[in-house]
Design a protein around this motif. Structure first.
Motif, PDB file in Angstrom:
ATOM      1  N   VAL A  61      -3.257   5.673  -1.760  1.00  0.00           N
ATOM      2  CA  VAL A  61      -4.441   5.518  -0.911  1.00  0.00           C
ATOM      3  C   VAL A  61      -5.232   6.823  -0.882  1.00  0.00           C
ATOM      4  CG1 VAL A  61      -5.201   5.256   1.494  1.00  0.00           C
ATOM      5  CG2 VAL A  61      -3.546   3.653   0.529  1.00  0.00           C
ATOM      6  N   LEU A 114       0.833  -1.200   0.000  1.00  0.00           N
ATOM      7  CA  LEU A 114       0.000   0.000   0.000  1.00  0.00           C
ATOM      8  C   LEU A 114       0.868   1.250   0.000  1.00  0.00           C
ATOM      9  CD1 LEU A 114      -2.972  -0.650   2.463  1.00  0.00           C
ATOM     10  CD2 LEU A 114      -3.096  -0.255   0.008  1.00  0.00           C
ATOM     11  N   GLY A 158      -0.375  -5.685   2.502  1.00  0.00           N
ATOM     12  CA  GLY A 158      -1.125  -4.846   3.428  1.00  0.00           C
ATOM     13  C   GLY A 158      -0.958  -5.145   4.896  1.00  0.00           C
ATOM     14  N   THR A 183      -7.150  -5.301  -0.019  1.00  0.00           N
ATOM     15  CA  THR A 183      -5.801  -5.660  -0.449  1.00  0.00           C
ATOM     16  C   THR A 183      -5.747  -7.155  -0.735  1.00  0.00           C
ATOM     17  OG1 THR A 183      -4.812  -6.303   1.679  1.00  0.00           O
ATOM     18  CG2 THR A 183      -4.909  -3.928   1.160  1.00  0.00           C
TER      19      THR A 183
END
Length: 327
Positions: free
Chosen positions: A129, A124, A146, A142
């Motif tokens: 994000v 991530l 993650g 995910t």
């Protein structure tokens, strides 16, 4: 044994081996190997040698499954925007494709994002994000990543976006504050402990389809599961062994247009597919795109239903792989 020998012979409980030999009607050598490798009871040996799909562990043995299914169903019912966030290797790619296909089958057209190895890095990405939240995604799932994204999940929550983590990598001391986390490393289920990322997603798909009354549908994606499980070099024990056993058979007769094109391009069509075919021929082609550019080409290959495009993508992946080998 000579003192200077470099060999260290594994010990074997020959009493157990003889019992397995008699009850299973297998050779003495096979029985001894099973015992040496920890498959030392009749029940374990039967599952190891003759395991069937009905012997797969229950998806709800994985903690976090109930919460994940409830949140995904709520998002589907509420027509929320869902994005699947994966990884750029074969496991991440197949995981994203499997989950996207599952959700589409259940009536929801989710989007996906596979990070760029060079621009985003692994897992991530905080700025990504933020952008996904700005684009109106209410739920991010995910796959194959993650478990260590504590800061990223906190940021997502602050921006009003829920995150479900499905991963199989070792968790750290602090877990992300996600809506749900599905990771076999957090549980004590021997059958599912060694699942690859795609195996975790397969379990989620099983649970989602069970909720909708169509659990049997998940087995049509076993070709993707076998492909990614072997490519990720996880132990072929427990559920993995069964998934790969049946997935290899399905891979040889796959209904996925892209996989058919890849098999033809690799000169593996009309053959019995063995694990080494995945490790040394198929997986390197799918990995090559993400290593040289982005994994988008591999995703498109596995998602397309256009034969001509599939052939074009397969040829490009072969070229990328040849370039990677030269480098």
């Amino acid at each position: 044994m000579e003192k200077n020998s470099i060999w260290e012979l594994r010990k074997c409980n020959y009493t157990l081996a003889i019992e397995l030999e008699k009850r299973l009607k297998i050779s003495n050598i096979t029985a001894e190997l099973l015992v040496q490798r920890g498959v030392d009871t009749y029940e374990k040996a039967v599952k190891y040698l003759r395991g069937e799909l009905k012997d797969l562990s229950d998806p709800y043995n994985l903690s976090g499954m109930t919460a994940a299914v409830a949140r995904i169903i709520a998002a589907m019912d509420g027509k929320e925007k869902i994005v699947i966030y994966g990884d750029y290797d074969v496991d991440g790619i197949c995981s994203a494709v499997l989950l996207k296909k599952c959700l589409k089958f259940l009536g929801h057209n989710a989007d996906y994002y596979i990070p760029d190895r060079f621009a985003d890095g692994y897992g991530l990405n905080l700025s990504r994000v933020e952008k996904l939240a700005e684009q109106g995604y209410g739920l991010l799932i995910t796959v194959d990543c993650g478990i260590s994204a504590v800061a990223e999940v906190k940021k997502a929550a602050a921006l009003g976006m829920d995150i479900i983590i499905t991963d199989h990598h070792n968790p750290g001391q602090n877990l992300p504050p996600a809506i749900a986390i599905i990771n076999p490393k957090l549980d004590n289920d021997g059958d599912s402990r060694d699942l690859a990322g795609v195996g975790v997603v397969f379990k989620l798909a099983m649970a989602l389809c069970r909720y909708k009354g169509c659990e049997g549908q998940v087995f049509k994606w076993l070709d993707l599961v076998a492909l990614a499980t072997v490519a990720d070099i996880v132990p072929l024990l427990g559920d993995n062994r069964i998934l790969v056993k049946y997935g290899l058979k399905q891979l040889a007769d796959t209904e996925l247009v892209g996989l058919k094109a890849l098999l033809i391009n690799s000169e593996l069509n009309d053959q019995e597919i063995m694990p080494w075919h995945i490790s040394f021929i198929l997986a390197p082609r799918l990995n090559a795109a993400g290593r040289l550019q982005t994994a988008e080409l591999s995703l498109q290959l596995l998602l397309t239903e256009d034969i001509a495009k599939a052939q074009e993508y397969a040829e490009k992946l072969a070229a990328f792989n040849n370039e990677r080998r030269l480098i």
